[in-house]
Design an enzyme around this catalytic site. Structure first.
Site, PDB file in Angstrom:
ATOM      1  CE  LYS A 224      -4.318   1.338  -3.627  1.00 24.50           C
ATOM      2  NZ  LYS A 224      -3.919   1.612  -2.349  1.00 24.50           N
ATOM      3  NE  ARG A 264     -10.572   2.874   0.640  1.00 26.98           N
ATOM      4  CZ  ARG A 264     -10.885   3.731  -0.559  1.00 26.98           C
ATOM      5  NH1 ARG A 264      -9.711   3.072  -1.596  1.00 26.98           N
ATOM      6  NH2 ARG A 264     -11.304   4.215  -0.874  1.00 26.98           N
TER       7      ARG A 264
END
Length: 297
Positions: A224, A264
Site C-alpha cells: 500500500k 492479507r
C-alpha cells in the site's frame, strides 16, 4: 504482550497468524490489475498461492484503490463467481471480496467460506441480512465511503481512537442485524480514507486495536501507499507497488506479534516465512519464561 489469537467460528483454527492470498480478477487494481483477469489465470494464481503457503485465498472483482470507480453488478459476478467455484472445488478455502450482497450470495453458493466486505455491510443494505442468514464469517472494515472520494475523508484528530470508535459502531450494527459476533473479523482499513501517518499510527497500535475491539483482526497492508512513502528515495518517489513486498513482510511480523488473526497479502511466501519466524520467537519467549528450552518443530 498477550499473543493469544481468538478464533473465528466457521473457519479452521490455525493457531497462528494466517496468511490470506489476494486474487484480483480485475484490470485496474493498484498492484497487479490485469495479471489474473482471465478466469483460468486467476484460478491458477489462486492455486499457486496455496502451494506457496496461503491458508485462504481472497477473490475480488472490483478494485478499491483510491479513486477507483465501481463496476456494474453483472460484470463483477462474471469476474468472481467462476473463479470462486473452481478454487472451492479444488479444496481451497475461499474468501470473496465484495461490497454487493448479490455477489456474496452467488459466491457463497459457489463455495466461498468468508465474506470480506470493505464497507462492513454499509455499501449494500442487503449485505448484513444475507450474511446473517448464510451464517458465514464476515470481515467488518473501517470505512468512510467509496474509493472515488475516500481521500477527502482522511481527516482525524485521533486516528486510533476514531477508528476504534467507528469500528465498534460498525460491529454493533452487524450484530444488531443478526450476524453472530463469533463470526466477525475486524479490519482497521489501512489505506482507506487514510494518509501515510494515519496508517503508520494504526500499525503501531495493532495490539491496542485488537484488545479494545475484542475480535479477531485482519491486517491488509500489502504493497500500500504508506509503505511506498516509507520506502521513497531521496527525491520522494516511492517504489512501484510490486517492489514493496519486503516492507509488507515487515508489517506481517508486527501484525503476528500483535496477535492478528490474519494478514492479507499479494506475495504469499515472504509473509508465510515472516509468520513462521514470529511464531518461533514467541514460542522461544514462552519457553524462556517457563525456564525450559523451546520445542523443536
Amino acid at each position: 504482550m498477550d499473543s493469544t489469537r481468538p478464533t473465528v467460528s466457521g473457519l479452521p483454527e490455525w493457531g497462528r497468524c494466517a496468511v490470506m492470498g489476494v486474487v484480483n480478477v480485475t484490470p485496474d487494481s493498484f498492484s497487479d490489475g490485469g495479471l489474473w483477469f482471465a478466469p483460468e489465470a486467476a484460478v491458477k494464481h489462486g492455486l499457486d498461492l496455496v502451494a506457496q503457503g496461503a491458508d485462504l485465498v481472497d477473490v475480488g472483482g472490483e478494485s478499491t484503490r483510491p479513486g477507483a470507480l465501481r463496476v456494474d453488478e453483472a460484470e463483477e459476478l462474471r469476474r468472481v463467481v467462476p473463479v470462486v467455484r473452481e478454487l472451492a472445488a479444488a479444496g481451497v478455502p475461499v474468501s470473496v471480496d465484495t461490497m454487493r450482497a448479490s455477489v456474496a450470495e452467488r459466491a457463497v453458493a459457489a463455495g466461498a467460506r468468508l465474506v470480506n466486505d470493505v464497507s462492513g455491510g454499509r455499501a449494500d443494505p442487503r449485505m448484513v441480512p444475507f450474511v446473517a442468514d448464510a451464517g458465514v464469517p464476515f470481515v467488518v472494515m473501517h470505512w468512510r465511503g467509496q474509493s472515488a472520494d475516500m481521500n477527502t475523508r482522511a481527516v482525524y484528530a485521533d486516528v486510533v481512537g476514531e477508528v476504534v470508535a467507528e469500528l465498534r459502531a460498525a460491529l454493533a450494527a452487524a450484530v444488531a442485524g443478526g450476524i453472530d459476533e463469533r463470526r466477525i473479523i475486524v479490519d482497521p482499513g489501512l489505506g482507506f480514507a487514510k494518509q501515510a501517518p494515519h496508517d503508520l499510527a494504526l500499525v503501531a497500535s495493532l495490539d491496542r486495536l485488537r484488545h479494545e475491539l475484542g475480535r479477531p483482526m485482519l491486517v491488509a497492508a500489502s504493497r500500500k501507499r504508506f509503505l511506498g512513502r516509507v520506502l521513497a528515495g531521496p527525491d520522494g518517489t516511492p517504489p512501484p507497488a510490486r517492489e514493496r513486498d519486503a516492507a509488507t513482510a515487515a508489517v506481517t511480523v508486527l501484525a503476528a506479534q500483535a496477535g492478528a488473526w490474519a494478514v492479507r497479502v499479494h506475495q504469499v511466501r515472504p509473509s508465510v516465512d515472516a509468520v513462521r519466524v514470529a511464531d518461533a520467537v514467541r514460542a522461544a519467549a514462552g519457553a524462556d519464561a517457563r525456564g525450559g528450552a523451546p520445542e523443536q518443530r
